[in-house]
Design a protein around this motif. Structure first.
Motif, PDB file in Angstrom:
ATOM      1  N   PRO A  18     -63.557-101.775  56.259  1.00 58.64           N
ATOM      2  CA  PRO A  18     -63.820-101.202  57.725  1.00 58.64           C
ATOM      3  C   PRO A  18     -62.470-101.194  58.461  1.00 58.64           C
ATOM      4  O   PRO A  18     -61.905-102.213  58.417  1.00 58.64           O
ATOM      5  N   ASP A  19     -62.348-100.260  59.357  1.00 59.19           N
ATOM      6  CA  ASP A  19     -61.299-100.552  60.252  1.00 59.19           C
ATOM      7  C   ASP A  19     -61.680-100.050  61.676  1.00 59.19           C
ATOM      8  O   ASP A  19     -62.793 -99.412  61.906  1.00 59.19           O
ATOM      9  N   LEU A  20     -60.963-100.449  62.814  1.00 60.39           N
ATOM     10  CA  LEU A  20     -61.079-100.007  64.000  1.00 60.39           C
ATOM     11  C   LEU A  20     -60.135 -98.940  64.789  1.00 60.39           C
ATOM     12  O   LEU A  20     -60.348 -98.446  65.978  1.00 60.39           O
ATOM     13  N   TYR A  21     -59.185 -98.840  64.022  1.00 59.17           N
ATOM     14  CA  TYR A  21     -57.981 -97.941  64.453  1.00 59.17           C
ATOM     15  C   TYR A  21     -58.707 -96.649  64.695  1.00 59.17           C
ATOM     16  O   TYR A  21     -58.374 -96.077  65.462  1.00 59.17           O
ATOM     17  N   GLY A  22     -59.104 -96.078  63.430  1.00 59.95           N
ATOM     18  CA  GLY A  22     -59.634 -94.922  63.418  1.00 59.95           C
ATOM     19  C   GLY A  22     -60.676 -94.395  64.449  1.00 59.95           C
ATOM     20  O   GLY A  22     -60.594 -93.580  65.140  1.00 59.95           O
ATOM     21  N   ILE A  58     -68.766-104.705  62.265  1.00 60.56           N
ATOM     22  CA  ILE A  58     -67.532-103.857  62.023  1.00 60.56           C
ATOM     23  C   ILE A  58     -67.785-102.787  61.362  1.00 60.56           C
ATOM     24  O   ILE A  58     -67.491-101.414  61.507  1.00 60.56           O
ATOM     25  N   GLU A  59     -68.679-102.674  60.086  1.00 59.38           N
ATOM     26  CA  GLU A  59     -68.967-101.445  59.533  1.00 59.38           C
ATOM     27  C   GLU A  59     -69.851-100.519  60.068  1.00 59.38           C
ATOM     28  O   GLU A  59     -69.540 -99.341  59.929  1.00 59.38           O
ATOM     29  N   LEU A  60     -70.619-101.124  61.000  1.00 58.23           N
ATOM     30  CA  LEU A  60     -71.377-100.073  61.827  1.00 58.23           C
ATOM     31  C   LEU A  60     -70.498 -99.387  62.940  1.00 58.23           C
ATOM     32  O   LEU A  60     -70.642 -97.972  63.012  1.00 58.23           O
ATOM     33  N   VAL A  61     -69.740-100.223  63.420  1.00 59.77           N
ATOM     34  CA  VAL A  61     -68.586 -99.600  64.465  1.00 59.77           C
ATOM     35  C   VAL A  61     -67.894 -98.268  63.724  1.00 59.77           C
ATOM     36  O   VAL A  61     -67.413 -97.460  64.189  1.00 59.77           O
TER      37      VAL A  61
END
Length: 281
Positions: free
Chosen positions: A120-124, A197-200
């Protein structure tokens, strides 16, 4: 020595055979002594030495981060005030983002994290929310201008800059608060809860389809706008449910699992309805 005298005799002493000791400094850190003797050929015949491989508890562990946060995970500590903690969730390239965007808008039942190497990432999610905020605010004002009919009270069209503020609050709030609530509920209800983080990540990428939908809603045809928003909602909620339903259905009975999925779909429907009513009315 007198002239004509016999030379002195040379005395030769026998030298005792030398016993050589060889040390093997192996990688295991234990020096195993090798007992070797010189043979006629001059080569030593060492005794066989045992080799102990190093422990492989942490060697190339699949639990180490592939995105740059391995050191933080190995130490077992999580510091929310350190930038290193979040660095791994922004270490993605263009190919990764494009692949995830394709999965987010695909009508096929392909899971987002079907690939074990996909993290998972938060950039996208961050840039998708930011892009959608400006698209909704700009397209909402442009659509209102195209639908504007002058009246006695309003002779000229005026831009509504509050749409930018509302879009920021709604979209950032939805992409952050809803996954947080879902994660907290899963910690209480499930033995194997969701990852935050996966849910976000899933909720952030679910907003992908709303970006082109927001631009198409500029067309000043009310029924067409409803169809566009409904289609975007259908693809988006399908993307969310296909990525969470397995965790829900494996740990709850059918009735409870269906209720949870209906709540997820209902909250997403409320978001789509709010976007349509506020920005394109």
């Amino acid at each position: 020595m007198a002239a004509g005298a016999a030379p002195d005799a040379v005395v030769v002493e026998e030298v005792a055979p030398v016993k050589l000791e060889f040390q093997n400094f192996g990688t295991s850190g234990e020096g195993a002594a090798l007992d070797g003797r010189i043979t006629k050929g001059g080569a030593a015949k060492p005794a066989a030495a045992s080799f102990k491989p190093p422990p492989s508890d942490n060697l190339f562990s699949d639990k180490q981060s592939l995105l740059g946060g391995g050191a933080a995970q190995q130490s077992g500590s999580w510091n929310p005030m350190s930038l290193t903690t979040y660095q791994q969730y922004f270490d993605v390239d263009t190919a990764d983002i494009l692949n995830r965007l394709k999965k987010a808008v695909s009508p096929q039942n392909e899971k987002f994290f079907s690939d074990d190497m996909m993290k998972p990432d938060l950039y996208g999610p961050f840039w998708l929310c930011t892009t959608l905020i400006f698209c909704m605010a700009a397209a909402g004002n442009l659509g209102a201008m195209m639908s504007f009919v002058p009246t006695e009270e309003h002779q000229a069209f005026t831009y509504n800059f509050s749409k930018l503020t509302v879009a920021t609050s709604v979209l950032y709030g939805y992409a952050g608060v809803v996954p947080l609530v879902g994660w907290a509920v899963s910690k209480w209800m499930f033995s194997a809860p969701f990852g935050l983080i996966e849910l976000v990540c899933v909720y952030g990428y679910s907003l992908t389809i709303f970006i082109p939908a927001s631009l198409l809603c500029v067309i000043p045809v009310e029924i067409l706008r409803w169809i566009i928003i409904a289609g975007a909602f259908a693809l988006s909620v399908k993307f969310i449910t296909r990525n969470v339903k397995d965790v829900v259905m494996q740990q709850l009975d059918d009735k409870k699992a269906l209720l949870v999925l209906l709540i997820v779909g209902g909250m997403h429907g409320c978001l789509a309805f709010l976007l349509k009513i506020y920005f394109y009315s």
